[in-house]
Enzyme design. Structure first.
Site, PDB file in Angstrom:
ATOM      1  N   SER A   1       6.064   9.318   1.684  1.00 58.15           N
ATOM      2  CA  SER A   1       6.887   8.901   0.546  1.00 58.15           C
ATOM      3  C   SER A   1       7.837   7.782   0.980  1.00 58.15           C
ATOM      4  O   SER A   1       8.151   6.894   0.192  1.00 58.15           O
ATOM      5  CB  SER A   1       7.678  10.088   0.001  1.00 58.15           C
ATOM      6  OG  SER A   1       8.462  10.671   1.025  1.00 58.15           O
TER       7      SER A   1
ATOM      8  N   ASP B   1       0.934   4.065   8.139  1.00 60.16           N
ATOM      9  CA  ASP B   1       1.291   4.431   6.769  1.00 60.16           C
ATOM     10  C   ASP B   1       1.471   3.207   5.874  1.00 60.16           C
ATOM     11  O   ASP B   1       0.959   3.139   4.756  1.00 60.16           O
ATOM     12  CB  ASP B   1       2.573   5.273   6.772  1.00 60.16           C
ATOM     13  CG  ASP B   1       2.433   6.512   7.650  1.00 60.16           C
ATOM     14  OD1 ASP B   1       1.292   6.910   7.928  1.00 60.16           O
ATOM     15  OD2 ASP B   1       3.466   7.063   8.057  1.00 60.16           O
TER      16      ASP B   1
HETATM   17  C1  GLA Z   1       3.491   9.446  10.818  1.00 59.31           C
HETATM   18  C2  GLA Z   1       3.797   8.015  11.295  1.00 59.31           C
HETATM   19  C3  GLA Z   1       2.516   7.235  11.549  1.00 59.31           C
HETATM   20  C4  GLA Z   1       1.554   8.004  12.436  1.00 59.31           C
HETATM   21  C5  GLA Z   1       1.389   9.447  11.948  1.00 59.31           C
HETATM   22  C6  GLA Z   1       0.575  10.282  12.889  1.00 59.31           C
HETATM   23  O1  GLA Z   1       2.902   9.415   9.564  1.00 59.31           O
HETATM   24  O2  GLA Z   1       4.569   7.347  10.334  1.00 59.31           O
HETATM   25  O3  GLA Z   1       2.833   5.992  12.101  1.00 59.31           O
HETATM   26  O4  GLA Z   1       1.976   7.974  13.770  1.00 59.31           O
HETATM   27  O5  GLA Z   1       2.637  10.090  11.750  1.00 59.31           O
HETATM   28  O6  GLA Z   1      -0.743   9.872  12.908  1.00 59.31           O
END
Ligand code: GLA
Length: 386
Positions: free
Chosen positions: A131, A176
């Site tokens: 989010s 993300d």
């Molecule tokens: C979170 C982080 C990502 C990644 C994931 C694990 O979502 O924001 O950058 O490291 O954890 O895969």
């Protein structure tokens, strides 16, 4: 959950709060990671997709340096700040994300000045569905356009990472925001986190008679504290001891030798990353060859690796995964950074009700709060709505 406001309603709300119409409305989605966990900051491979849950921002730039921020949720009220004096120490709640983006843009030499911003979002918070990146990506897409900054997706990925790492204080990678900015309907994003090379890979669960269920355990987590940073540090320790730039440079064939060079815990952390990178590559091959129905065993193996080697699962996530599998899912795994958040279960449409009921019942029996279970599908990345 209250229904998201459409762009017209959001613009009208903006006008009633700020006394002028917004220059536009932008949206950016949350994400589910299909596979490839904790590989991004090891310069490895990930395969997330943007979901049909989004953050939407109505924005207008101001001629002065005043920043006014309001959301349609929570009870934070109107937050004001000064664009010439952004401080990570005073930013609170969700406002860290837009303020972090403005700060990161300033660090790149872009002074966008002040702005008014109204946020609405139906990406569940604290559920491991990014989010926070949805907000950051909506904001950076808006400001990039309004300020004529001319940033491309690659720049925006790095700027939002800077915001997360150095303003919000979470040492996260680039997965993300890449999913949120580059996602496309019907596809997952195969991303090489060393050079941001990417390719869209078909992931059309529906045509294969499948549905991707998210099981939000409601165990909340934060990547700005504790376990996430520790895992990141273990990976750096492992890479250093093995004499490589990043764990991306360690292959399956190197694991045996690595076991003799590392302490047992660091070795298991390394083994997770190395095997997970390989599972991403295998998943891409299967999706492009056989389709989504074939990837179940890789999802299961990914979960086992996170539970046993990387140790980032929790009893609620393990239960969600096990019960989904035994109730008919073709594969299931926790998704995102771990220590809580959500699992995904790739489920035949015919078994959907069974999986929902079985997981709900298992949580009741275990005395856990009821999970929130909902279907997601790959959706478009960040865009202007109005
Ligand atoms: C979170 C982080 C990502 C990644 C994931 C694990 O979502 O924001 O950058 O490291 O954890 O895969």
């Amino acid at each position: 959950m209250t229904l998201p406001l459409d762009s017209g309603a959001l613009a009208a709300r903006f006008e009633s709060v700020f006394g002028a119409s917004p220059a536009g409305v932008w949206q950016a989605p949350g994400r589910v990671n299909l596979i490839g966990e904790h590989t991004d900051y090891n310069e490895g491979f990930v395969l997330p997709f943007a979901i049909d849950r989004t953050a939407r921002v109505a924005v207008r730039l101001r001629p002065d340096s005043t920043i006014r921020l309001l959301s349609t949720f929570g009870n934070q009220g109107l937050t004001t700040a000064d664009a010439d004096a952004l401080s990570r120490d005073t930013a609170r709640g969700w406002t860290k994300y837009p303020l972090g983006v403005l700060w990161a843009l300033q660090e790149r030499g872009l002074q966008a000045g002040g702005l008014d911003l109204l946020l609405d979002s139906d990406v569940p918070r604290g559920a491991g569905l990014s989010s926070s990146h949805a907000i950051e990506c909506a904001v950076i897409t808006a400001v990039n356009e309004l300020a004529g900054a001319g940033l491309d997706a690659r720049d925006m990925v790095l700027a939002t990472q800077r915001a997360e790492n150095d303003f919000v204080g979470a040492p996260t990678g680039i997965m993300d925001q890449s999913a949120s900015l580059r996602g496309a309907a019907g596809h997952a994003l195969f991303l090489d986190c060393r050079d941001q090379g990417s390719r869209l890979v078909p992931f059309d669960a529906e045509s294969a008679g499948l549905v991707t269920l998210v099981i939000d355990t409601r165990v909340s987590h934060s990547h700005a504290s504790g376990g996430y940073a520790e895992r990141h540090a273990s990976c750096e320790l492992g890479a250093g001891a093995l004499g490589v730039r990043a764990l991306r440079d360690v292959g399956l064939a190197d694991l045996e030798e690595a076991s003799g060079l590392l302490d047992p815990v660091t070795f298991r952390r390394v083994r997770h990353v190395v095997t997970e990178n390989d599972r991403v590559l295998q998943t891409v091959q299967l999706l492009e060859g056989s389709g989504p129905g074939a990837i179940g065993p890789l999802l299961d193996a990914s979960h086992a690796s996170m539970r046993d080697d990387f140790e980032i699962s929790c009893p609620e996530l393990d239960l969600a995964v096990e019960v989904s599998r035994s109730a008919g899912a073709v594969g299931a795994r926790m998704t995102g950074g771990g220590f809580g958040g959500s699992a995904i279960a790739l489920t035949p449409v015919a078994a959907e009700q069974q999986v929902r009921a079985a997981v709900g019942q298992a949580f009741r029996r275990a005395g856990y709060p009821a999970p929130d279970i909902f279907a997601v599908r790959p959706a478009a990345g960040a865009m202007r709505l109005a």
